[in-house]
Design an enzyme around this catalytic site. Structure first.
Site, short mmCIF file in Angstrom:
data_model
loop_
_atom_site.label_atom_id
_atom_site.label_comp_id
_atom_site.label_asym_id
_atom_site.label_seq_id
_atom_site.Cartn_x
_atom_site.Cartn_y
_atom_site.Cartn_z
N TYR A 109 47.67 37.99 36.98
CA TYR A 109 46.69 38.69 37.82
C TYR A 109 47.08 38.47 39.27
O TYR A 109 47.40 37.35 39.69
CB TYR A 109 45.27 38.15 37.59
CG TYR A 109 44.26 38.73 38.56
CD1 TYR A 109 43.52 39.86 38.21
CD2 TYR A 109 44.07 38.19 39.82
CE1 TYR A 109 42.62 40.42 39.10
CE2 TYR A 109 43.18 38.75 40.72
CZ TYR A 109 42.46 39.85 40.35
OH TYR A 109 41.57 40.42 41.25
N GLU A 197 43.75 45.15 43.33
CA GLU A 197 44.16 44.20 42.31
C GLU A 197 45.06 44.85 41.27
O GLU A 197 44.92 46.03 40.97
CB GLU A 197 42.93 43.57 41.63
CG GLU A 197 42.10 44.52 40.81
CD GLU A 197 40.97 43.81 40.07
OE1 GLU A 197 40.60 42.67 40.44
OE2 GLU A 197 40.44 44.41 39.12
#
Length: 389
Positions: A109, A197
């Site tokens: 991530y 993101e």
């Protein structure tokens, strides 16, 4: 402002961040074309809506044959997808993203967001990609590396290196991951993002690093600087009442309650919603008509409250300053006559031209519930909903 995954990935690509090979599909013909172009490799089909949780809701699937691809695309497009985030209304699927299904050995991530408490941009890195970062942060905070970025210095190389090494990522990927981190940060800054993101950012079996999914949100207040971003807006994915309110420069956010609120000033709006909840009711919206509202703006805001089928009572709470009470009263009266309002309307007015405003409301012939102060108004709202004996 939110954009679709495929739009976010196109932005990533423009900043030299690797993405899977794929394209957007809107019909059966497009599906057949991409199957032939991709030469029969396994593909992943993703419904394009402004919501997470698509996979759990049946909006993501890997297909291995042309027939399976065409059938799934035909099933998805034109339907409404319901996820944990969309609520009961769901979101319409007008297109899908079809791209190569990559084989990977690690999911990461990587994201940038705003830390409002620290007034700075924050970099988040985790070796546990592919799942909700919020759950990781709450259940296993040690797995999320956080770097607060000094506004005057920007993202420093040592911060990237530290965050990546603390996640126990193999150092041989450090150079590529560092480059991607810098590119994503540059995108965040240059496009005035509120969130950028990549989840997951995968390491493939060939040791390539690819952004498999992406989410990018933008600061609405900066969109005037980015017509290229504004052009990506998909109004079908937004609440129709919020879209309508934006036409009249009204600050409106749809909520899940049954009390339609109209106020002037964000602080007063928050206090009003707190009062509504205190008496056992729930606000149906945030609506700040602002200090410089005209009677036309008030009228349109009132119409939006009435268009919300969840609203059972309307609560108008105004402290007249720049927005005079008589201006508000005229807008309410015009809208009420035009729309033949039958809902209970609770009004509390105070401030500039309050007596004139009250006179206009009294002489209107409308059946209104007036209150002297906010506390009394909240109780009358509860009474109109049958919450008090």
């Amino acid at each position: 402002m939110k954009i679709h995954e495929y739009q976010a990935k196109n932005l990533l690509k423009s900043y030299s961040i690797p993405i899977p090979k794929g394209t957007i599909v809107k019909n059966k013909k497009d599906a057949i074309s991409i199957w032939e172009d991709m030469k029969g490799i396994p593909l992943v089909v993703k419904a394009q809506i402004h919501s997470g949780g698509r996979g759990k809701a049946g909006g993501v699937k890997i297909v291995n044959t042309k027939e399976e691809l065409v059938d799934y695309v035909s099933t998805l497009i034109g339907t409404v997808l319901y996820t944990e985030q969309t609520g009961k209304d769901g979101m319409p699927v007008e297109c899908v993203l079809v791209e190569e299904a990559l084989k990977f050995k690690k999911e990461l991530y990587l994201g940038f967001t705003i830390d409002r408490a620290r007034a700075c941009i924050t970099m988040l890195v985790s070796s546990e990609g592919g799942v909700e970062i919020e759950k990781i942060a709450s259940q296993s905070p040690e797995k999320v590396m956080v770097e607060h970025i000094e506004p005057l210095l920007g993202l420093r190389d040592f911060q990237i290196t530290r965050a990546l090494l603390l996640t126990n990522i193999d150092s041989k990927y450090l150079r590529k991951l560092s480059s991607i981190s810098k590119s994503l940060y540059r995108l965040f800054i240059e496009k005035d993002c509120s969130l950028a993101e990549i989840n997951p950012l995968v390491i493939t079996e060939d040791d390539e690093i690819v952004a498999v999914d992406a989410k990018i949100n933008f600061d609405d207040n900066a969109l005037f600087r980015h017509p290229e971003i504004l052009s990506l807006r998909d109004y079908t994915q937004e609440n129709h009442l919020e879209v309508e309110a934006a036409k009249y420069n009204l600050n409106y956010i749809k909520l899940k309650g049954n009390v339609g609120c109209m106020v002037n000033g964000a602080g007063l709006a928050m206090a009003t919603m707190d009062l509504i909840k205190l008496v056992g009711a729930e606000p149906a919206n945030f609506l700040d008509v602002g200090g410089g509202a005209t009677s036309q703006m008030v009228k349109e805001g009132f119409k939006i409250l009435l268009l919300d089928k969840d609203v059972k009572v309307i609560f108008i709470n105004i402290f007249g300053g720049i927005l005079r009470c008589d201006t508000l009263a005229r807008g309410i009266v015009e809208a009420a006559y035009e729309l033949q309002v039958e809902l209970p309307i609770v009004i509390r007015l105070e401030g500039t031209n309050v007596e004139e405003g009250k006179r206009i409301l009294t002489e209107s012939g409308l059946s209104l519930i007036t209150a002297k102060d906010m506390g009394e108004a909240a109780l009358k709202v509860a009474g109109a909903l049958g919450l008090t004996s």
